[in-house]
Design a protein around this motif. Sequence first.
Motif, mmCIF file in Angstrom:
data_model
loop_
_atom_site.group_PDB
_atom_site.id
_atom_site.type_symbol
_atom_site.label_atom_id
_atom_site.label_comp_id
_atom_site.label_asym_id
_atom_site.label_seq_id
_atom_site.Cartn_x
_atom_site.Cartn_y
_atom_site.Cartn_z
ATOM 1 N N VAL A 3 -13.557 -0.924 -2.052
ATOM 2 C CA VAL A 3 -12.595 -1.980 -2.338
ATOM 3 C C VAL A 3 -13.346 -3.233 -2.764
ATOM 4 O O VAL A 3 -14.282 -3.669 -2.079
ATOM 5 C CB VAL A 3 -11.715 -2.283 -1.109
ATOM 6 C CG1 VAL A 3 -10.699 -3.375 -1.442
ATOM 7 C CG2 VAL A 3 -11.002 -1.018 -0.628
ATOM 8 N N ALA A 22 -11.364 0.894 -12.287
ATOM 9 C CA ALA A 22 -10.738 1.059 -10.971
ATOM 10 C C ALA A 22 -9.637 2.114 -11.048
ATOM 11 O O ALA A 22 -8.859 2.163 -12.011
ATOM 12 C CB ALA A 22 -10.158 -0.270 -10.499
ATOM 13 N N ASP A 23 -9.561 2.945 -10.016
ATOM 14 C CA ASP A 23 -8.497 3.949 -9.940
ATOM 15 C C ASP A 23 -7.145 3.322 -9.614
ATOM 16 O O ASP A 23 -6.100 3.862 -9.971
ATOM 17 C CB ASP A 23 -8.838 4.983 -8.856
ATOM 18 C CG ASP A 23 -10.128 5.714 -9.149
ATOM 19 O OD1 ASP A 23 -10.236 6.314 -10.229
ATOM 20 O OD2 ASP A 23 -11.045 5.671 -8.291
ATOM 21 N N LEU A 24 -7.181 2.202 -8.922
ATOM 22 C CA LEU A 24 -5.969 1.510 -8.509
ATOM 23 C C LEU A 24 -6.268 0.016 -8.480
ATOM 24 O O LEU A 24 -7.311 -0.395 -7.958
ATOM 25 C CB LEU A 24 -5.536 1.981 -7.117
ATOM 26 C CG LEU A 24 -4.374 1.248 -6.450
ATOM 27 C CD1 LEU A 24 -3.081 1.454 -7.227
ATOM 28 C CD2 LEU A 24 -4.198 1.732 -5.005
ATOM 29 N N ASP A 42 -10.659 6.570 -3.608
ATOM 30 C CA ASP A 42 -10.337 5.727 -4.762
ATOM 31 C C ASP A 42 -11.228 4.492 -4.848
ATOM 32 O O ASP A 42 -11.641 3.924 -3.827
ATOM 33 C CB ASP A 42 -8.878 5.249 -4.681
ATOM 34 C CG ASP A 42 -7.904 6.192 -5.371
ATOM 35 O OD1 ASP A 42 -8.359 7.169 -5.991
ATOM 36 O OD2 ASP A 42 -6.681 5.946 -5.273
ATOM 37 N N ALA A 94 -6.737 -1.425 2.757
ATOM 38 C CA ALA A 94 -7.257 -0.385 1.867
ATOM 39 C C ALA A 94 -8.687 -0.005 2.227
ATOM 40 O O ALA A 94 -9.086 1.160 2.102
ATOM 41 C CB ALA A 94 -7.179 -0.854 0.418
ATOM 42 N N LEU A 112 0.826 -1.208 0.000
ATOM 43 C CA LEU A 112 0.000 0.000 0.000
ATOM 44 C C LEU A 112 0.863 1.262 0.000
ATOM 45 O O LEU A 112 0.487 2.277 -0.584
ATOM 46 C CB LEU A 112 -0.955 -0.006 1.190
ATOM 47 C CG LEU A 112 -2.213 -0.864 1.016
ATOM 48 C CD1 LEU A 112 -3.139 -0.700 2.206
ATOM 49 C CD2 LEU A 112 -2.964 -0.502 -0.258
ATOM 50 N N ALA A 124 1.675 1.556 -3.578
ATOM 51 C CA ALA A 124 0.510 1.873 -4.401
ATOM 52 C C ALA A 124 0.020 3.302 -4.188
ATOM 53 O O ALA A 124 -0.543 3.917 -5.095
ATOM 54 C CB ALA A 124 -0.621 0.889 -4.100
ATOM 55 N N ILE A 175 -10.804 0.837 -5.612
ATOM 56 C CA ILE A 175 -9.636 -0.050 -5.565
ATOM 57 C C ILE A 175 -10.071 -1.483 -5.846
ATOM 58 O O ILE A 175 -11.026 -1.982 -5.234
ATOM 59 C CB ILE A 175 -8.944 0.036 -4.191
ATOM 60 C CG1 ILE A 175 -8.481 1.476 -3.928
ATOM 61 C CG2 ILE A 175 -7.763 -0.929 -4.112
ATOM 62 C CD1 ILE A 175 -7.938 1.691 -2.533
ATOM 63 N N CYS A 200 -12.873 5.120 0.315
ATOM 64 C CA CYS A 200 -12.445 4.143 -0.679
ATOM 65 C C CYS A 200 -13.447 2.988 -0.766
ATOM 66 O O CYS A 200 -13.960 2.515 0.258
ATOM 67 C CB CYS A 200 -11.067 3.594 -0.350
ATOM 68 S SG CYS A 200 -9.729 4.770 -0.622
ATOM 69 N N PRO A 252 -2.639 4.714 -2.448
ATOM 70 C CA PRO A 252 -4.049 5.019 -2.732
ATOM 71 C C PRO A 252 -4.440 6.382 -2.179
ATOM 72 O O PRO A 252 -3.843 6.878 -1.220
ATOM 73 C CB PRO A 252 -4.797 3.890 -2.010
ATOM 74 C CG PRO A 252 -3.857 3.441 -0.941
ATOM 75 C CD PRO A 252 -2.478 3.616 -1.493
#
Length: 332
Positions: free
Chosen positions: A181, A211-213, A155, A173, A146, A149, A157, A179, A151
Motif C-alpha cells: 500500500v 497499481a491494481d487498485l 494487490d 488495506a 474497502l 473496492a 494498492i 498487499c 481488494p
Amino acid sequence: MPAYLSRVASAESWACWIEAPGRAGIRRAAFDAPGPEEVQVRALHSGISRGTELLVFGGEVPASEFERMRAPFQEGEFPAPVKYGYASVGTVERGPEALLGREVFCLYPHQTRYVVPADAVHLLPEGLPPARAVLAANLETAVNALWDAAPRVGDRIAVVGAGVVGLLVAWLAGRMPGCTVEVIDTNPARRAVAERLGLVFASPEAASLEADLVLHASGSPAGLATALRLAAFEATVLELSWYGQRAVTLPLGEAFHSRRLTLRSSQVGQVATAQRARWSHRRRMALALSLLRDPVLDALITDSAPFAELPAVLGRLAAGAPNTLCHRIDYP
C-alpha cells in the motif's frame, strides 16, 4: 467566558449552527426529557469532518442533494441556517438502566446535551477511549470503501489523498496479506503520520505506477487525475471524494480507454452492495468502533479545541489549515 459555559453543567444545552455560508455561531438548544425508549447524552467530544462538513459550512451543497445529504439529526435546511455534524461521543445521563453512565457514539451534530432514541447510540467497546472514538464515522466510511473496492490478496494498492479517510483506508488495506500500500499526497507533512501508521508515503511525482487498485480521497480533481494515471490495465479507481457544487474535469482521453479502467463511486450512506444482504448500518458501526481500539490511530487527531471555539475553528479549517487532520472538539 461566554455566558452559556457557566451553565453547561445544568440541564441546558447549546449547539453550533451554521448561520450563513462561512459563518457559525452557538445557540441555545431546547430538548425534552427522554421518553421510555430514549436517552439523554452529555457530550464529551465531537469531531469535525474536513470533507462534507466543510462543504456544508461553505454553503456548497447542491440543491439537488439537499435531502440526500441531510445528517441523521440535522436541524434547519441547506444552505443555512443549519445544525450539522455526525461525530459525537458522550455519556448517557438519563435513559434505560443498562445504558446509564455508559459512553456512546452518536451521529449527532455538535451539541452539549441531546436526547435521541436509545437505538441511535452505539456503546463504545472496552479499550476505546472516548477522545479517539470521534474517528468512528470516518472509519466506518473507510470500511465501506474497502467493501466497495474489494481488494485481493497480493494487490498493489495506491491511496491518493492522505486525509483522515484516505489514511484509514490505507491502514485497513495494509493489513491484508501480501498487499503493498502506498499513500500519495502533495503535502510532505503527511509523511510522518503515514509512517506512524506503518504506511509507505510518496509525492504524486514519485508514486509507483501500475497499481491494481486505486482509491481516491484527496477531494481534488488533480488528485483524481493522479489516481487514473497510477492505475494499471483493467484496474479500478474508487472515488471517495465528494465535490459538492464543484465541476470536475478529468483526462478521459489519453490511456483511459485503452487501459480499460473502471471509475466507481463509494458513499457511506448505503452499505456496500456485496455486504448489504447481511450487514446493517449498526453492525458496520460496531465493526468500526472495535477497530478503533488500536492506539496508533491517535496519530490522526492532530488538533483539539474547546466547544466555545468551534465557530472559529470551522472558519480556520475552511480557510486552509493544511496540517490539520481530525480536529477534535472537547466539551466542558
